[in-house]
Design a protein around this motif. Structure first.
Motif, PDB file in Angstrom:
ATOM      1  N   VAL A  12      -0.164 -11.211  -2.071  1.00 48.05           N
ATOM      2  CA  VAL A  12       0.568 -11.377  -0.816  1.00 48.05           C
ATOM      3  C   VAL A  12       0.127 -12.730  -0.273  1.00 48.05           C
ATOM      4  N   ASN A  13       1.080 -13.633  -0.213  1.00 46.14           N
ATOM      5  CA  ASN A  13       0.769 -15.027   0.104  1.00 46.14           C
ATOM      6  C   ASN A  13      -0.383 -15.517  -0.795  1.00 46.14           C
ATOM      7  N   ILE A  17      -4.091  -8.946  -4.072  1.00 46.13           N
ATOM      8  CA  ILE A  17      -4.388  -7.615  -3.527  1.00 46.13           C
ATOM      9  C   ILE A  17      -4.706  -6.631  -4.655  1.00 46.13           C
ATOM     10  N   PHE A  18      -3.940  -6.692  -5.746  1.00 48.31           N
ATOM     11  CA  PHE A  18      -4.182  -5.776  -6.867  1.00 48.31           C
ATOM     12  C   PHE A  18      -4.436  -6.566  -8.140  1.00 48.31           C
ATOM     13  N   ASN A  37      -8.489   0.091   6.608  1.00 45.25           N
ATOM     14  CA  ASN A  37      -7.579  -1.007   6.951  1.00 45.25           C
ATOM     15  C   ASN A  37      -7.726  -2.126   5.938  1.00 45.25           C
ATOM     16  N   GLY A  38      -6.601  -2.654   5.498  1.00 45.43           N
ATOM     17  CA  GLY A  38      -6.624  -3.787   4.573  1.00 45.43           C
ATOM     18  C   GLY A  38      -6.870  -3.414   3.123  1.00 45.43           C
ATOM     19  N   ALA A  39      -6.936  -2.104   2.819  1.00 44.67           N
ATOM     20  CA  ALA A  39      -7.257  -1.668   1.449  1.00 44.67           C
ATOM     21  C   ALA A  39      -6.138  -1.969   0.457  1.00 44.67           C
ATOM     22  N   GLY A  40      -4.902  -2.046   0.963  1.00 42.39           N
ATOM     23  CA  GLY A  40      -3.776  -2.320   0.065  1.00 42.39           C
ATOM     24  C   GLY A  40      -2.730  -1.205   0.037  1.00 42.39           C
ATOM     25  N   ILE A 216      -7.860   4.534  -1.886  1.00 43.33           N
ATOM     26  CA  ILE A 216      -7.818   3.105  -2.233  1.00 43.33           C
ATOM     27  C   ILE A 216      -8.811   2.348  -1.373  1.00 43.33           C
ATOM     28  N   LYS A 217      -9.563   1.471  -2.021  1.00 43.73           N
ATOM     29  CA  LYS A 217     -10.506   0.625  -1.282  1.00 43.73           C
ATOM     30  C   LYS A 217     -10.494  -0.759  -1.921  1.00 43.73           C
TER      31      LYS A 217
END
Ligand code: ATP
Length: 258
Positions: A12-13, A17-18, A37-40, A216-217
Protein backbone atom coordinates in the motif's frame (compact mmCIF):
# COMPACT_ATOMS: atom_id res chain seq x y z
CA UNK A 1 -13.51 -22.37 -2.96
CA UNK A 2 -14.41 -18.77 -2.15
CA UNK A 3 -10.87 -17.54 -1.74
CA UNK A 4 -7.44 -18.97 -2.44
CA UNK A 5 -4.50 -16.68 -1.71
CA UNK A 6 -1.11 -18.22 -2.48
CA UNK A 7 2.18 -16.63 -1.68
CA UNK A 8 0.87 -13.09 -2.20
CA UNK A 9 2.88 -9.90 -1.69
CA UNK A 10 0.98 -6.65 -1.39
CA UNK A 11 2.00 -3.04 -1.04
CA UNK A 12 0.00 0.00 0.00
CA UNK A 13 1.82 3.03 -1.31
CA UNK A 14 5.40 2.60 -0.02
CA UNK A 15 4.51 0.02 2.63
CA UNK A 16 4.85 -3.69 2.07
CA UNK A 17 1.94 -5.10 4.03
CA UNK A 18 2.01 -8.79 3.04
CA UNK A 19 4.97 -10.96 2.16
CA UNK A 20 4.05 -14.44 0.90
CA UNK A 21 0.54 -14.46 2.35
CA UNK A 22 -1.43 -17.72 2.21
CA UNK A 23 -5.11 -18.06 3.06
CA UNK A 24 -7.84 -20.37 1.83
CA UNK A 25 -11.53 -19.96 2.58
CA UNK A 26 -14.11 -22.50 1.42
CA UNK A 27 -17.57 -21.48 0.25
CA UNK A 28 -19.94 -21.66 3.21
CA UNK A 29 -17.25 -20.92 5.81
CA UNK A 30 -17.90 -18.26 8.40
CA UNK A 31 -14.70 -16.72 9.68
CA UNK A 32 -13.64 -13.87 11.93
CA UNK A 33 -10.35 -12.00 11.45
CA UNK A 34 -8.78 -10.30 14.47
CA UNK A 35 -5.63 -8.26 14.86
CA UNK A 36 -4.26 -5.03 16.30
CA UNK A 37 -4.53 -1.68 14.52
CA UNK A 38 -2.39 -1.62 11.40
CA UNK A 39 -2.04 -5.43 11.27
CA UNK A 40 -3.32 -5.62 7.69
CA UNK A 41 -6.94 -6.72 8.16
CA UNK A 42 -8.50 -4.07 5.93
CA UNK A 43 -5.75 -4.58 3.36
CA UNK A 44 -6.62 -8.29 3.28
CA UNK A 45 -10.26 -7.42 2.57
CA UNK A 46 -9.16 -5.01 -0.17
CA UNK A 47 -7.23 -7.83 -1.81
CA UNK A 48 -10.47 -9.81 -1.85
CA UNK A 49 -12.61 -6.96 -3.17
CA UNK A 50 -9.93 -6.09 -5.73
CA UNK A 51 -9.34 -2.58 -4.45
CA UNK A 52 -5.70 -3.66 -4.14
CA UNK A 53 -3.84 -6.10 -6.40
CA UNK A 54 -0.99 -8.37 -5.31
CA UNK A 55 2.47 -8.12 -6.84
CA UNK A 56 2.73 -10.25 -9.97
CA UNK A 57 5.28 -13.01 -9.38
CA UNK A 58 5.76 -16.69 -10.04
CA UNK A 59 3.72 -19.20 -8.00
CA UNK A 60 1.61 -16.43 -6.54
CA UNK A 61 -2.08 -15.81 -7.13
CA UNK A 62 -5.37 -14.77 -5.64
CA UNK A 63 -8.35 -16.78 -6.86
CA UNK A 64 -11.90 -15.80 -6.09
CA UNK A 65 -14.55 -18.40 -6.77
CA UNK A 66 -11.82 -20.36 -8.56
CA UNK A 67 -10.83 -17.53 -10.90
CA UNK A 68 -7.91 -15.14 -10.96
CA UNK A 69 -9.78 -12.86 -13.33
CA UNK A 70 -13.33 -12.80 -12.02
CA UNK A 71 -15.25 -9.85 -13.42
CA UNK A 72 -15.63 -7.11 -10.83
CA UNK A 73 -19.37 -6.76 -11.43
CA UNK A 74 -19.83 -10.53 -11.08
CA UNK A 75 -17.91 -10.38 -7.83
CA UNK A 76 -20.01 -7.49 -6.50
CA UNK A 77 -23.17 -9.49 -7.21
CA UNK A 78 -21.87 -12.32 -5.08
CA UNK A 79 -20.57 -10.20 -2.21
CA UNK A 80 -22.15 -7.80 0.27
CA UNK A 81 -19.54 -5.36 1.55
CA UNK A 82 -19.64 -3.12 4.58
CA UNK A 83 -16.61 -1.12 5.68
CA UNK A 84 -15.44 2.18 7.11
CA UNK A 85 -13.85 3.06 3.78
CA UNK A 86 -17.08 2.48 1.91
CA UNK A 87 -18.88 4.67 4.42
CA UNK A 88 -16.31 7.45 4.04
CA UNK A 89 -16.15 7.19 0.24
CA UNK A 90 -19.89 6.98 -0.29
CA UNK A 91 -21.15 9.81 -2.42
CA UNK A 92 -22.98 12.35 -0.22
CA UNK A 93 -25.54 13.43 -2.83
CA UNK A 94 -28.02 10.60 -2.85
CA UNK A 95 -31.02 9.71 -0.76
CA UNK A 96 -31.21 6.91 1.77
CA UNK A 97 -33.31 4.85 -0.63
CA UNK A 98 -30.72 5.32 -3.40
CA UNK A 99 -27.98 4.06 -1.08
CA UNK A 100 -29.87 0.84 -0.48
CA UNK A 101 -30.88 0.44 -4.15
CA UNK A 102 -27.25 0.85 -5.23
CA UNK A 103 -26.62 -2.58 -3.69
CA UNK A 104 -28.55 -4.14 -6.59
CA UNK A 105 -26.09 -2.61 -9.05
CA UNK A 106 -22.86 -2.91 -7.10
CA UNK A 107 -22.42 0.82 -7.48
CA UNK A 108 -21.55 3.55 -5.03
CA UNK A 109 -24.25 6.20 -5.28
CA UNK A 110 -25.75 6.83 -8.70
CA UNK A 111 -26.47 3.72 -10.69
CA UNK A 112 -26.13 5.32 -14.12
CA UNK A 113 -28.63 4.26 -16.73
CA UNK A 114 -29.81 1.30 -14.65
CA UNK A 115 -33.28 1.92 -13.25
CA UNK A 116 -34.52 0.14 -10.15
CA UNK A 117 -37.68 -1.88 -10.71
CA UNK A 118 -40.80 -1.42 -8.54
CA UNK A 119 -40.04 -4.79 -6.99
CA UNK A 120 -36.52 -3.67 -6.07
CA UNK A 121 -37.86 -0.47 -4.52
CA UNK A 122 -40.41 -2.42 -2.48
CA UNK A 123 -37.69 -4.80 -1.32
CA UNK A 124 -35.38 -1.91 -0.42
CA UNK A 125 -38.08 -0.19 1.61
CA UNK A 126 -38.89 -3.44 3.39
CA UNK A 127 -35.25 -3.99 4.35
CA UNK A 128 -35.01 -0.37 5.52
CA UNK A 129 -38.03 -0.95 7.75
CA UNK A 130 -36.46 -4.07 9.22
CA UNK A 131 -33.28 -2.16 10.01
CA UNK A 132 -35.14 0.81 11.51
CA UNK A 133 -33.94 3.27 8.89
CA UNK A 134 -37.08 3.84 6.84
CA UNK A 135 -37.20 7.50 7.93
CA UNK A 136 -34.04 8.09 5.85
CA UNK A 137 -35.81 7.19 2.57
CA UNK A 138 -35.69 10.71 1.13
CA UNK A 139 -32.92 12.22 3.24
CA UNK A 140 -29.54 12.96 1.69
CA UNK A 141 -26.76 10.65 2.86
CA UNK A 142 -24.60 13.57 3.99
CA UNK A 143 -27.34 14.77 6.37
CA UNK A 144 -27.52 11.47 8.26
CA UNK A 145 -25.64 10.49 11.41
CA UNK A 146 -22.76 8.01 11.26
CA UNK A 147 -24.95 5.26 12.70
CA UNK A 148 -27.80 6.00 10.30
CA UNK A 149 -25.40 5.91 7.34
CA UNK A 150 -24.08 2.60 8.58
CA UNK A 151 -27.56 1.11 8.84
CA UNK A 152 -28.20 2.15 5.23
CA UNK A 153 -24.93 0.56 4.12
CA UNK A 154 -25.89 -2.61 5.98
CA UNK A 155 -29.19 -2.67 4.08
CA UNK A 156 -27.20 -2.05 0.86
CA UNK A 157 -24.89 -5.00 1.65
CA UNK A 158 -27.82 -7.39 2.14
CA UNK A 159 -30.36 -6.20 -0.44
CA UNK A 160 -29.10 -8.16 -3.46
CA UNK A 161 -29.01 -11.42 -1.51
CA UNK A 162 -25.29 -12.03 -1.86
CA UNK A 163 -23.56 -15.37 -1.31
CA UNK A 164 -20.90 -13.87 0.93
CA UNK A 165 -20.70 -10.98 3.35
CA UNK A 166 -17.44 -9.13 3.88
CA UNK A 167 -17.80 -6.94 6.94
CA UNK A 168 -15.02 -4.71 8.28
CA UNK A 169 -15.87 -3.60 11.81
CA UNK A 170 -19.56 -3.49 10.93
CA UNK A 171 -20.92 -2.32 14.29
CA UNK A 172 -18.69 0.73 14.45
CA UNK A 173 -20.84 3.78 15.19
CA UNK A 174 -23.98 1.79 15.94
CA UNK A 175 -25.96 2.19 19.15
CA UNK A 176 -26.70 -1.05 21.08
CA UNK A 177 -30.12 -1.53 19.46
CA UNK A 178 -28.67 -1.18 15.98
CA UNK A 179 -25.66 -3.34 16.88
CA UNK A 180 -27.96 -6.14 18.06
CA UNK A 181 -30.06 -5.79 14.89
CA UNK A 182 -26.81 -6.14 12.90
CA UNK A 183 -25.89 -9.34 14.76
CA UNK A 184 -29.37 -10.70 14.07
CA UNK A 185 -29.03 -9.91 10.36
CA UNK A 186 -25.63 -11.61 10.25
CA UNK A 187 -27.05 -14.69 12.00
CA UNK A 188 -30.03 -14.85 9.63
CA UNK A 189 -27.65 -14.61 6.71
CA UNK A 190 -25.52 -17.54 7.86
CA UNK A 191 -27.17 -20.37 5.96
CA UNK A 192 -24.92 -23.36 5.23
CA UNK A 193 -24.08 -22.23 1.67
CA UNK A 194 -23.39 -18.60 2.66
CA UNK A 195 -19.94 -17.32 3.60
CA UNK A 196 -19.00 -14.63 6.09
CA UNK A 197 -15.69 -12.83 6.54
CA UNK A 198 -15.94 -10.62 9.59
CA UNK A 199 -13.10 -8.31 10.60
CA UNK A 200 -13.64 -7.07 14.11
CA UNK A 201 -12.03 -5.81 17.29
CA UNK A 202 -15.03 -6.93 19.30
CA UNK A 203 -15.13 -10.53 20.40
CA UNK A 204 -18.76 -10.07 21.38
CA UNK A 205 -19.77 -9.60 17.75
CA UNK A 206 -18.30 -12.95 16.70
CA UNK A 207 -21.65 -14.66 16.25
CA UNK A 208 -21.99 -18.35 17.22
CA UNK A 209 -22.19 -19.27 13.52
CA UNK A 210 -18.52 -18.30 13.06
CA UNK A 211 -16.49 -21.53 13.24
CA UNK A 212 -13.02 -20.32 12.30
CA UNK A 213 -10.85 -17.47 13.55
CA UNK A 214 -7.77 -16.00 11.86
CA UNK A 215 -5.35 -13.85 13.87
CA UNK A 216 -3.20 -11.33 11.98
CA UNK A 217 -0.27 -9.40 13.36
CA UNK A 218 2.17 -7.22 11.39
CA UNK A 219 0.98 -8.62 8.08
CA UNK A 220 1.35 -12.27 9.13
CA UNK A 221 -1.25 -14.86 9.97
CA UNK A 222 -0.14 -15.92 13.44
CA UNK A 223 -3.01 -18.33 14.17
CA UNK A 224 -5.81 -19.85 12.12
CA UNK A 225 -8.26 -22.54 13.10
CA UNK A 226 -11.26 -23.63 15.06
CA UNK A 227 -12.76 -20.76 17.06
CA UNK A 228 -12.60 -22.42 20.46
CA UNK A 229 -8.95 -23.34 19.94
CA UNK A 230 -7.92 -19.86 18.77
CA UNK A 231 -9.95 -17.62 21.08
CA UNK A 232 -7.99 -18.26 24.25
CA UNK A 233 -6.71 -15.75 26.80
CA UNK A 234 -3.12 -16.63 25.88
CA UNK A 235 -3.59 -16.14 22.12
CA UNK A 236 -5.50 -12.89 22.44
CA UNK A 237 -3.07 -11.48 25.03
CA UNK A 238 -0.17 -12.25 22.67
CA UNK A 239 -2.04 -10.79 19.72
CA UNK A 240 -2.68 -7.42 21.34
CA UNK A 241 0.39 -7.39 23.62
CA UNK A 242 -1.77 -6.86 26.71
CA UNK A 243 -2.91 -9.35 29.33
CA UNK A 244 -6.58 -10.17 28.80
CA UNK A 245 -9.04 -12.81 29.90
CA UNK A 246 -11.27 -14.34 27.26
CA UNK A 247 -14.44 -16.04 28.42
CA UNK A 248 -17.13 -17.97 26.60
CA UNK A 249 -20.79 -18.57 27.32
CA UNK A 250 -23.26 -20.27 24.97
CA UNK A 251 -20.76 -19.88 22.12
CA UNK A 252 -20.52 -16.09 22.60
CA UNK A 253 -17.15 -14.63 23.59
CA UNK A 254 -16.12 -11.73 25.80
CA UNK A 255 -12.83 -10.10 26.63
CA UNK A 256 -11.76 -8.20 29.78
CA UNK A 257 -8.48 -6.95 31.23
CA UNK A 258 -6.54 -9.58 33.19
N1 ATP B 1 -3.05 4.80 2.32
C1 ATP B 1 -2.02 4.22 2.93
N2 ATP B 1 -0.75 4.56 2.65
C2 ATP B 1 0.30 3.96 3.23
N3 ATP B 1 0.18 2.97 4.13
C3 ATP B 1 -1.05 2.59 4.47
C4 ATP B 1 -2.23 3.18 3.90
N4 ATP B 1 -3.31 2.58 4.41
C5 ATP B 1 -2.83 1.67 5.29
N5 ATP B 1 -1.51 1.67 5.32
C6 ATP B 1 -0.63 0.83 6.15
O1 ATP B 1 -1.00 -0.51 5.93
C7 ATP B 1 -0.90 -1.25 7.14
C8 ATP B 1 -2.14 -2.10 7.29
O2 ATP B 1 -3.26 -1.25 7.40
P1 ATP B 1 -4.71 -1.86 7.52
O3 ATP B 1 -5.66 -0.70 7.35
O4 ATP B 1 -4.85 -3.01 6.62
O5 ATP B 1 -4.71 -2.34 9.04
P2 ATP B 1 -5.92 -2.88 9.92
O6 ATP B 1 -5.46 -4.16 10.50
O7 ATP B 1 -7.17 -2.90 9.13
O8 ATP B 1 -5.97 -1.78 11.07
P3 ATP B 1 -7.19 -1.14 11.90
O9 ATP B 1 -7.53 -2.12 12.97
O10 ATP B 1 -6.57 0.10 12.47
O11 ATP B 1 -8.31 -0.86 10.95
C9 ATP B 1 -0.68 -0.25 8.25
O12 ATP B 1 0.63 -0.40 8.72
C10 ATP B 1 -0.85 1.09 7.61
O13 ATP B 1 0.13 1.98 8.09
Amino acid sequence: MLLDIRNADAWVNQNKIFNGLNLQIEQGEKIAVLGPNGAGKSTLLKLITREIYPVVKENSYIRLYGSETINLWELRKKIGLLSQDLQADYTPYCTGLDVVLSGFFGSVGQHGHLQATDEQRTQALQTMKQLGIIQAESIMYQRLSTGQQRRLLLARALIHQPEALIFDEPSSGLDPGAAFALLKQMRNFCRPDHSLILVTHHLDEIIPEVQRVVLIKQGKIVADGDKARILTSTNISLLYDIPVIVSEQDNWYRIRPA
